[in-house]
Design an enzyme around this catalytic site. Structure first.
Site, PDB file in Angstrom:
ATOM      1  N   SER A  22      40.556  36.151  35.601  1.00 55.40           N
ATOM      2  CA  SER A  22      39.858  35.057  34.923  1.00 55.40           C
ATOM      3  C   SER A  22      38.673  35.501  34.083  1.00 55.40           C
ATOM      4  CB  SER A  22      39.395  34.022  35.956  1.00 55.40           C
ATOM      5  OG  SER A  22      38.493  34.600  36.871  1.00 55.40           O
ATOM      6  N   LYS A  55      33.493  27.133  40.414  1.00 56.32           N
ATOM      7  CA  LYS A  55      32.919  27.795  39.249  1.00 56.32           C
ATOM      8  C   LYS A  55      32.018  26.842  38.464  1.00 56.32           C
ATOM      9  CE  LYS A  55      36.694  31.138  38.627  1.00 56.32           C
ATOM     10  NZ  LYS A  55      37.824  31.549  37.763  1.00 56.32           N
TER      11      LYS A  55
END
Length: 780
Positions: free
Chosen positions: A686, A729
């Protein structure tokens, strides 16, 4: 109680006598007998009769164990007797010799408190009715024959007595000679006393003697068999063998314990095959000495089987409203998990007989997996029992040991059912991912049968050896790492993943659950100790770094202890924990806030990463140096991140013209990619968009916006692929004050899981490809 009859002295014709209630003895007219007495009322009756020179009335009790007999406890026919001799023995025992005078009926019994007296009516011992001589002769011959057989079993019987009986022609004298010298049951003797017709007396006597002879013959057989089976010196074994032979002759077990086992087995709700198996074990037990090791093993086995909840089910109506209330009160957040559990309960409410609903709650430690299982049990109205599987490495721990082994015991499943006391409990298998396997077997393989709804209806524990139905039980498992659960075992469970708590959730959990709980445990009231909201936020941010709330609860408990100390010592009546005082209460901060770029810079990008304890902001730095085209990657990056860096370099080469980057940079420049906090290992795809943006910035000289954070995987053609952990996140970005977050367009549906607080504070940009990322992240 009858009124006491007062009389100083009785004459020969009086009908009131001091009374002795006989236990197990019956006197007859003309019969001389002796007996011991110790009861106070009986001793008093003898003494007063002697003092007044009176006769005594002897009457038998119905039951020998009655200590203070009333009129209903005595027979109605007794004997008036004359006291011949009295001998006083130690310990207040008296030996009395009496001779029966005549038979009498009990009319009224009087209790003076210290002595019994009776009003009696004299009755003839023998009726004057004419008897049939032929019948009398036949009965006399029969009595003589049976007495002769009886005498064979009584070796000390005088020969003169036998001779006098065999030559007797008078039926009355024959009856008296036999009755006075034979040991018959006192109930039989009472029957003989009450009968007045001599022929009937002889007939009953014949029956009683015949029955007595059968018993004595059987006793002789038992003794003979016993003597042939044992050594004479082993007294204990002799007694046990005698008991065995008695049981063999009777065809049953006189042992109360074995009878209890048999009765309990017959009462169990089990199939006939299993019942026969248990009855055989009980039969084996009846034939063994009670002190033998094998008897102990069988008793232990039967006790364990009978202790199980065969056919015992708890009945409770599932209320979905009540279940939702319980889950909301016990746990904050976890919306999706709660929805799935409510669905699970709804199915059980409609169809209680459903099988195969086995849930695995997976997630990091401390997020409430075990307490959720407790709440489910409470909502379903089922008994709850927890089975810890952490470190279990022996298959026998699950299935049990064979009962023939020393110290054998059932497995954890059967033990859990014993603890639950019902056949349909909710059983929690805690830490199922921690099962181990070694040379003793693989316990996870044994769990396959337990968690398979098609097999567990006849689960066989090695110790029990009979099937037990587990299909009515509800099984819930917990795990920290799903990857450690064997595939066949995981296939039998429905996985529900519990995410780590965000900082906002931790704050609400602390305020609504942990603080009230710790105040109560420490004996404090809410008015005595208060923790400011900002202080709770700081504790979460700077003193804990975890997925769950265990460490947070420990810090709250520490604040409660310190507050209790101040209140108990009299330093303060009320204590408030403020942000500026946290250093004094808890010491220096254990963790710092995430490092974020606070100004637009070249080659520095705010990335977002997921960890097991929540999301973090991860700045990524790139610098381009004159060199020979080497790419250096530092910061404890894993193989996947290193591959992402190679993809990023290749993609930048493909778009070099658009951003005025020298096409030969991969030959002329050395690139250094670094992720700060180098001691912390990092990996995953990611960070692809973050690396690409940093490379473009470093090579083109364009700055990156400091208020933008990003996450996403990339392909060689610049497509942005979806990532996981978006909820955590975005919370990290919110905590760091980031205003804009770039996420893959494919992750747009995942925004439903993001807290509303975060969605209201952050602008989300959905990137289909890397051009969308670069346009929004780079300054002009």
């Amino acid at each position: 109680m009858e009124q006491t009859i007062k009389s100083s002295k009785n004459t020969e014709n009086t009908n009131v006598f001091y009374t002795v209630a006989m236990r197990g003895l019956v006197a007859f007219p003309k019969m001389v007998m002796h007996f011991d007495i110790a009861r106070e009322k009986t001793v008093a009756a003898i003494e007063k009769a002697l003092k007044n020179n009176e006769k005594i009335f002897l009457v038998a009790q119905h039951e020998s164990y009655v200590e203070n007999p009333k009129a209903n406890d005595l027979y109605k026919v007794g004997v008036v007797a004359e006291i011949k001799q009295v001998l006083k023995l130690p310990e207040n025992i008296m030996k009395v010799l009496v001779e029966g005078v005549y038979r009498a009926n009990l009319v009224r019994l009087t209790d003076d408190g210290d002595v019994l007296r009776a009003e009696v009516k004299r009755t003839p011992t023998y009726s004057r009715a004419k008897i049939d001589e032929v019948e009398a002769e036949a009965l006399m011959r029969s009595i003589k024959d049976v007495f002769e057989r009886y005498a064979q079993f009584v070796p000390r019987m005088p020969k003169e007595l036998i001779s006098s009986v065999m030559t007797q022609d008078d039926p009355v004298k024959l009856f008296e000679a036999v009755v006075f010298n034979c040991s018959l049951n006192y109930r039989d003797k009472q029957t003989l006393l009450e009968e007045s017709n001599i022929l009937n007396k002889l007939s009953v006597l014949f029956t009683c003697l015949s029955s007595e002879i059968e018993i004595m013959e059987l006793e002789s057989i038992i003794n003979e068999q016993t003597r042939n089976n044992i050594d004479k010196g082993q007294k204990e074994y002799y007694l046990r063998e005698q008991l065995r032979v008695i049981q063999e002759q009777l065809g049953e077990d006189d042992g109360e314990e074995v009878f209890n086992y048999i009765n309990d087995i017959m009462a169990l709700k089990i199939d006939e095959k299993s019942r026969d198996k248990l009855l055989k074990e009980a039969d084996r037990l009846s034939k063994l000495p009670s002190a033998s090791q094998e008897a102990f093993v069988i008793k232990n086995y039967l006790d364990t089987v009978l202790d199980l909840p065969w056919g015992k089910y708890t009945k409770a109506k599932i209320s979905l409203e009540k279940a939702e209330s319980i889950l909301d009160n016990d746990h904050y957040g976890l919306k999706k998990v709660k929805e799935r559990i409510i669905e699970f309960l709804a199915v059980h409410a409609i169809n209680p007989k459903i099988k195969g609903q086995i849930i695995c709650l997976a997630g990091p430690p401390g997020i409430g997996k075990t307490s959720i299982a407790k709440s489910i049990a409470k909502a379903m109205g089922r008994n709850y029992v927890r089975v810890s599987l952490g470190g279990v490495r022996d298959e026998a721990d699950i299935r049990g040991h064979r009962k023939t082994y020393v110290g054998a015991m059932p497995g954890r499943i059967i033990t859990a059912l014993q603890q639950a006391e019902s056949a349909n409990p909710l059983i929690l298998f805690d830490e199922i991912d921690k099962l181990c396997s070694d040379m003793k077997g693989d316990p996870s393989s044994a769990m396959l049968e337990v968690l398979d709804s098609e097999q567990n209806s006849a689960f066989r524990d090695h110790f029990l050896e009979v099937p037990f139905d587990l299909s009515k039980a509800v099984f819930i498992t917990t795990a920290n790492n799903v990857g450690d659960i064997p595939a066949p075992l995981l296939d039998r469970m429905e996985l529900i993943e519990l995410p780590s708590y965000t900082a906002e959730e931790k704050f609400h959990i602390a305020k609504e659950h942990l603080v009230p709980k710790q105040l109560k445990e420490h004996g404090l009231k809410g008015t005595q100790l208060k923790i400011q909201d900002d202080a709770l936020h700081d504790i979460i941010a700077f003193y804990t770094k975890e997925a769950g709330v265990r460490t947070l609860e420990r810090y709250i408990a520490s604040l409660c202890r310190k507050g209790a100390k101040k209140i108990a010592s009299g330093d303060a009546k009320r204590v408030t924990v403020k942000v500026k005082e946290l250093h004094d209460w808890l010491g220096t901060r254990k963790y710092t806030s995430d490092i974020a770029s606070n100004k637009n810079q070249v080659g520095v990008v705010n990335g977002l990463a997921w960890t097991s304890v929540g999301g973090v902001l991860m700045p990524l730095e790139v610098i381009a140096l004159d060199g020979t085209g080497k790419t250096e990657v530092t910061g404890s990056l894993g193989d996947v991140m290193k591959e992402s860096s190679k993809i990023a370099v290749s993609y930048v080469r493909s778009i070099a013209d658009k951003y005025n980057i020298d096409k030969e940079f991969y030959k002329k420049n050395d690139l250094h990619i670094h992720a700060p906090e180098g001691a912390v290992p990092k990996d995953g795809p990611s960070a692809g968009v973050t690396m690409t943006t940093a490379l473009v910035s470093a090579l083109s000289g364009r700055k990156v916006r400091c208020d933008v954070a990003m996450t996403g995987e990339i392909t060689l053609h610049g497509k942005v692929l979806p990532i996981g952990g978006l909820r955590e996140k975005t919370m990290a970005a919110y905590k760091a004050g980031i205003k804009t977050v770039i996420i893959p367009a494919a992750n747009k549906p995942d925004l439903e899981e993001v807290d509303n607080t975060v969605k209201n504070a952050i602008e989300f940009i959905f990137a289909e490809n890397l051009m969308d990322v670069l346009e929004n992240a780079l300054t002009d």
